[in-house]
Design a protein around this motif. Structure first.
Motif, PDB file in Angstrom:
ATOM      1  N   VAL A  45     -16.016  -7.155  -0.137  1.00 38.10           N
ATOM      2  CA  VAL A  45     -16.775  -7.301   1.112  1.00 38.10           C
ATOM      3  C   VAL A  45     -17.506  -6.004   1.437  1.00 38.10           C
ATOM      4  CG1 VAL A  45     -16.591  -7.727   3.600  1.00 38.10           C
ATOM      5  CG2 VAL A  45     -15.197  -9.054   1.990  1.00 38.10           C
ATOM      6  N   TRP A  46     -16.798  -4.883   1.309  1.00 36.88           N
ATOM      7  CA  TRP A  46     -17.435  -3.583   1.518  1.00 36.88           C
ATOM      8  C   TRP A  46     -18.615  -3.417   0.566  1.00 36.88           C
ATOM      9  CZ3 TRP A  46     -16.862  -0.146   5.293  1.00 36.88           C
ATOM     10  CH2 TRP A  46     -15.674  -0.131   6.040  1.00 36.88           C
ATOM     11  N   ARG A  47     -18.417  -3.785  -0.677  1.00 38.03           N
ATOM     12  CA  ARG A  47     -19.481  -3.616  -1.663  1.00 38.03           C
ATOM     13  C   ARG A  47     -20.711  -4.421  -1.279  1.00 38.03           C
ATOM     14  NH1 ARG A  47     -21.859  -5.989  -5.977  1.00 38.03           N
ATOM     15  NH2 ARG A  47     -22.591  -4.538  -7.599  1.00 38.03           N
ATOM     16  N   ALA A  48     -20.531  -5.666  -0.899  1.00 37.81           N
ATOM     17  CA  ALA A  48     -21.667  -6.515  -0.540  1.00 37.81           C
ATOM     18  C   ALA A  48     -22.441  -5.929   0.650  1.00 37.81           C
ATOM     19  CB  ALA A  48     -21.182  -7.927  -0.223  1.00 37.81           C
ATOM     20  N   GLN A  49     -21.711  -5.432   1.631  1.00 43.08           N
ATOM     21  CA  GLN A  49     -22.370  -4.845   2.803  1.00 43.08           C
ATOM     22  C   GLN A  49     -23.176  -3.609   2.428  1.00 43.08           C
ATOM     23  OE1 GLN A  49     -19.146  -4.116   5.535  1.00 43.08           O
ATOM     24  NE2 GLN A  49     -18.953  -6.276   6.118  1.00 43.08           N
ATOM     25  N   LEU A  50     -22.602  -2.748   1.601  1.00 44.47           N
ATOM     26  CA  LEU A  50     -23.284  -1.504   1.253  1.00 44.47           C
ATOM     27  C   LEU A  50     -24.456  -1.740   0.305  1.00 44.47           C
ATOM     28  CD1 LEU A  50     -20.199   0.849   0.944  1.00 44.47           C
ATOM     29  CD2 LEU A  50     -21.890   0.756   2.789  1.00 44.47           C
ATOM     30  N   VAL A  51     -24.355  -2.752  -0.541  1.00 41.91           N
ATOM     31  CA  VAL A  51     -25.511  -3.136  -1.368  1.00 41.91           C
ATOM     32  C   VAL A  51     -26.681  -3.508  -0.471  1.00 41.91           C
ATOM     33  CG1 VAL A  51     -26.412  -4.918  -2.907  1.00 41.91           C
ATOM     34  CG2 VAL A  51     -24.239  -3.810  -3.440  1.00 41.91           C
ATOM     35  N   ASP A  52     -26.417  -4.324   0.543  1.00 37.98           N
ATOM     36  CA  ASP A  52     -27.483  -4.753   1.456  1.00 37.98           C
ATOM     37  C   ASP A  52     -28.043  -3.574   2.258  1.00 37.98           C
ATOM     38  OD1 ASP A  52     -27.151  -7.345   0.596  1.00 37.98           O
ATOM     39  OD2 ASP A  52     -25.968  -7.986   2.339  1.00 37.98           O
ATOM     40  N   GLU A  53     -27.164  -2.699   2.731  1.00 36.25           N
ATOM     41  CA  GLU A  53     -27.611  -1.606   3.599  1.00 36.25           C
ATOM     42  C   GLU A  53     -28.403  -0.550   2.824  1.00 36.25           C
ATOM     43  OE1 GLU A  53     -24.245  -0.190   5.856  1.00 36.25           O
ATOM     44  OE2 GLU A  53     -23.694  -2.250   6.372  1.00 36.25           O
ATOM     45  N   THR A  54     -27.979  -0.221   1.613  1.00 40.37           N
ATOM     46  CA  THR A  54     -28.752   0.742   0.826  1.00 40.37           C
ATOM     47  C   THR A  54     -30.102   0.161   0.433  1.00 40.37           C
ATOM     48  OG1 THR A  54     -27.529   0.026  -1.156  1.00 40.37           O
ATOM     49  CG2 THR A  54     -26.778   2.048  -0.050  1.00 40.37           C
ATOM     50  N   ALA A  55     -30.139  -1.137   0.138  1.00 42.49           N
ATOM     51  CA  ALA A  55     -31.417  -1.773  -0.199  1.00 42.49           C
ATOM     52  C   ALA A  55     -32.363  -1.757   1.000  1.00 42.49           C
ATOM     53  CB  ALA A  55     -31.177  -3.204  -0.667  1.00 42.49           C
ATOM     54  N   ALA A  56     -31.835  -2.038   2.189  1.00 42.37           N
ATOM     55  CA  ALA A  56     -32.661  -2.045   3.397  1.00 42.37           C
ATOM     56  C   ALA A  56     -33.235  -0.666   3.693  1.00 42.37           C
ATOM     57  CB  ALA A  56     -31.842  -2.542   4.584  1.00 42.37           C
ATOM     58  N   CYS A  57     -32.524   0.377   3.263  1.00 39.42           N
ATOM     59  CA  CYS A  57     -32.975   1.762   3.497  1.00 39.42           C
ATOM     60  C   CYS A  57     -33.720   2.343   2.304  1.00 39.42           C
ATOM     61  CB  CYS A  57     -31.768   2.638   3.832  1.00 39.42           C
ATOM     62  SG  CYS A  57     -30.944   2.200   5.381  1.00 39.42           S
ATOM     63  N   SER A  58     -33.938   1.515   1.259  1.00 42.25           N
ATOM     64  CA  SER A  58     -34.665   1.938   0.055  1.00 42.25           C
ATOM     65  C   SER A  58     -34.029   3.163  -0.597  1.00 42.25           C
ATOM     66  CB  SER A  58     -36.139   2.221   0.386  1.00 42.25           C
ATOM     67  OG  SER A  58     -36.764   1.070   0.903  1.00 42.25           O
ATOM     68  N   LEU A  59     -32.710   3.161  -0.693  1.00 39.85           N
ATOM     69  CA  LEU A  59     -31.991   4.281  -1.285  1.00 39.85           C
ATOM     70  C   LEU A  59     -31.668   4.005  -2.746  1.00 39.85           C
ATOM     71  CD1 LEU A  59     -29.440   5.109   1.569  1.00 39.85           C
ATOM     72  CD2 LEU A  59     -31.776   5.966   1.246  1.00 39.85           C
ATOM     73  N   LYS A  60     -31.505   5.088  -3.497  1.00 39.64           N
ATOM     74  CA  LYS A  60     -31.017   5.007  -4.866  1.00 39.64           C
ATOM     75  C   LYS A  60     -29.860   5.977  -5.024  1.00 39.64           C
ATOM     76  CE  LYS A  60     -35.363   3.552  -6.969  1.00 39.64           C
ATOM     77  NZ  LYS A  60     -36.396   3.845  -7.990  1.00 39.64           N
ATOM     78  N   GLY A  61     -29.004   5.699  -6.016  1.00 41.00           N
ATOM     79  CA  GLY A  61     -27.855   6.557  -6.243  1.00 41.00           C
ATOM     80  C   GLY A  61     -26.632   5.753  -6.612  1.00 41.00           C
ATOM     81  N   THR A  62     -25.466   6.281  -6.284  1.00 39.73           N
ATOM     82  CA  THR A  62     -24.201   5.646  -6.627  1.00 39.73           C
ATOM     83  C   THR A  62     -23.232   5.737  -5.468  1.00 39.73           C
ATOM     84  OG1 THR A  62     -24.459   6.240  -8.970  1.00 39.73           O
ATOM     85  CG2 THR A  62     -22.250   5.641  -8.231  1.00 39.73           C
ATOM     86  N   ILE A  63     -22.557   4.640  -5.181  1.00 36.68           N
ATOM     87  CA  ILE A  63     -21.436   4.626  -4.245  1.00 36.68           C
ATOM     88  C   ILE A  63     -20.224   4.096  -4.997  1.00 36.68           C
ATOM     89  CG2 ILE A  63     -20.455   3.647  -2.130  1.00 36.68           C
ATOM     90  CD1 ILE A  63     -23.249   3.431  -0.995  1.00 36.68           C
ATOM     91  N   LEU A  64     -19.128   4.833  -4.939  1.00 37.75           N
ATOM     92  CA  LEU A  64     -17.865   4.389  -5.520  1.00 37.75           C
ATOM     93  C   LEU A  64     -16.921   3.997  -4.394  1.00 37.75           C
ATOM     94  CD1 LEU A  64     -17.284   7.160  -8.225  1.00 37.75           C
ATOM     95  CD2 LEU A  64     -18.525   4.987  -8.459  1.00 37.75           C
ATOM     96  N   LEU A  65     -16.319   2.834  -4.512  1.00 34.97           N
ATOM     97  CA  LEU A  65     -15.342   2.345  -3.546  1.00 34.97           C
ATOM     98  C   LEU A  65     -14.020   2.096  -4.250  1.00 34.97           C
ATOM     99  CD1 LEU A  65     -17.566  -0.324  -1.742  1.00 34.97           C
ATOM    100  CD2 LEU A  65     -16.765   1.818  -0.731  1.00 34.97           C
ATOM    101  N   ALA A  66     -12.930   2.519  -3.624  1.00 34.97           N
ATOM    102  CA  ALA A  66     -11.593   2.315  -4.179  1.00 34.97           C
ATOM    103  C   ALA A  66     -10.622   2.144  -3.020  1.00 34.97           C
ATOM    104  CB  ALA A  66     -11.183   3.505  -5.039  1.00 34.97           C
ATOM    105  N   PRO A  67      -9.420   1.689  -3.293  1.00 38.02           N
ATOM    106  CA  PRO A  67      -8.437   1.578  -2.206  1.00 38.02           C
ATOM    107  C   PRO A  67      -8.206   2.895  -1.472  1.00 38.02           C
ATOM    108  CG  PRO A  67      -7.678   0.338  -4.102  1.00 38.02           C
ATOM    109  CD  PRO A  67      -8.896   1.084  -4.552  1.00 38.02           C
ATOM    110  N   GLU A  68      -8.494   4.051  -2.123  1.00 41.18           N
ATOM    111  CA  GLU A  68      -8.264   5.344  -1.480  1.00 41.18           C
ATOM    112  C   GLU A  68      -9.475   5.873  -0.724  1.00 41.18           C
ATOM    113  OE1 GLU A  68      -7.266   8.288  -4.376  1.00 41.18           O
ATOM    114  OE2 GLU A  68      -9.273   8.293  -5.297  1.00 41.18           O
ATOM    115  N   GLY A  69     -10.660   5.182  -0.805  1.00 39.51           N
ATOM    116  CA  GLY A  69     -11.788   5.662  -0.027  1.00 39.51           C
ATOM    117  C   GLY A  69     -13.142   5.443  -0.655  1.00 39.51           C
ATOM    118  N   ILE A  70     -14.096   6.326  -0.307  1.00 43.58           N
ATOM    119  CA  ILE A  70     -15.487   6.193  -0.715  1.00 43.58           C
ATOM    120  C   ILE A  70     -16.001   7.527  -1.240  1.00 43.58           C
ATOM    121  CG2 ILE A  70     -16.396   6.785   1.577  1.00 43.58           C
ATOM    122  CD1 ILE A  70     -18.619   4.693   1.133  1.00 43.58           C
TER     123      ILE A  70
END
Length: 248
Positions: free
Chosen positions: A21-46
């Motif tokens: 769920v977090w991943r889907a939200q952040l995919v949408d938000e980075t796309a809306a802001c025209s960002l590029k890069g990498t986000i890593l998500l894990a049970p311990e954080g971001i």
């Protein structure tokens, strides 16, 4: 002349559930802001490395900080003439920085930290505020260290961070009686490293708050030799946070 690209690096150790769920939200938000890069998500954080316009970065960060989990996340900033990432990726991982040492849980309590300006003063004076000698411990991989590091820093020539616990066990006695400051690129590896050192009984351990990037951002880079390796198309950053290509 076009506006410069804003680059940020940030992380936060915090328990996260429902990672898809977090991943889907952040995919949408980075796309809306025209960002590029990498986000890593894990049970311990971001853990994130992003580039875009100032407006896009600011909009994304406002949305991220609106969530209680990330209200206090603190990015490191730099600029470049072009975007150093080719695409946007949001990936799910077991750890946001792999150490393979599950007893280390930064969310449960951080090791003491030293800010950039205080460390710069300590290095100039050759001791901490209690008079103890300072040892700088580089927790990065050997090829990163080769691009630049603090003067006289300890470098155990590890090839990946999962080797750090074994290297620490082998060299633990060398750190006795000193103030040890662990450091890395942006703070995430040295935070785990500092906790592990405290766990094995090493006293007077600090992590460099914000890592090398924050040190460059807030000081003139005094005591650092060379550049800082970064995992994007800029290759390395000099102490003024300007891109600097690796020597061929």
């Amino acid at each position: 002349m076009s506006d410069p690209i804003v680059n940020i690096a940030a992380y936060k150790f915090v328990s996260l559930n429902d990672l898809p769920v977090w991943r889907a939200q952040l995919v949408d938000e980075t796309a809306a802001c025209s960002l590029k890069g990498t986000i890593l998500l894990a049970p311990e954080g971001i853990n994130l490395f992003l580039a875009g316009t100032q407006r896009g970065i600011d909009t994304f960060m406002r949305g991220l900080r609106a969530r209680p989990e990330f209200a206090d996340i603190e990015p490191k900033y730099s600029t470049s003439d072009s975007t150093p990432f080719r695409k946007m990726r949001v990936r799910l991982k077991r750890e946001i920085i792999r150490m393979d040492h599950p007893a280390i849980k930064p969310e449960s309590g951080r090791a003491p930290s030293v800010d950039a300006k205080t460390l710069s003063r300590w290095l100039a004076e050759g001791r901490d505020d209690t008079g103890r000698p300072i040892v700088m411990l580089d927790t990065r991989n050997a090829f990163e260290v080769d691009a630049g590091t603090f003067e006289n820093a300890i470098d155990w020539r590890i090839d990946r961070f999962t080797q750090f616990p074994e290297a620490l066990r082998a060299h633990r006695d060398e750190l006795a009686g000193k103030t040890v400051v662990s450091f890395c690129t942006g703070g995430i590896r040295c935070e785990k490293a500092a906790l592990l050192m405290a766990e094995v009984g090493i006293d007077n351990v600090y992590q460099l708050e914000g890592g090398i990037l924050k040190y460059f951002e807030e000081t003139d880079g005094a005591g650092y030799r060379g550049n800082c390796f970064v995992f994007d198309d800029r290759e390395t950053l000099d102490p003024g946070l300007a891109p600097a290509r690796l020597a061929p």
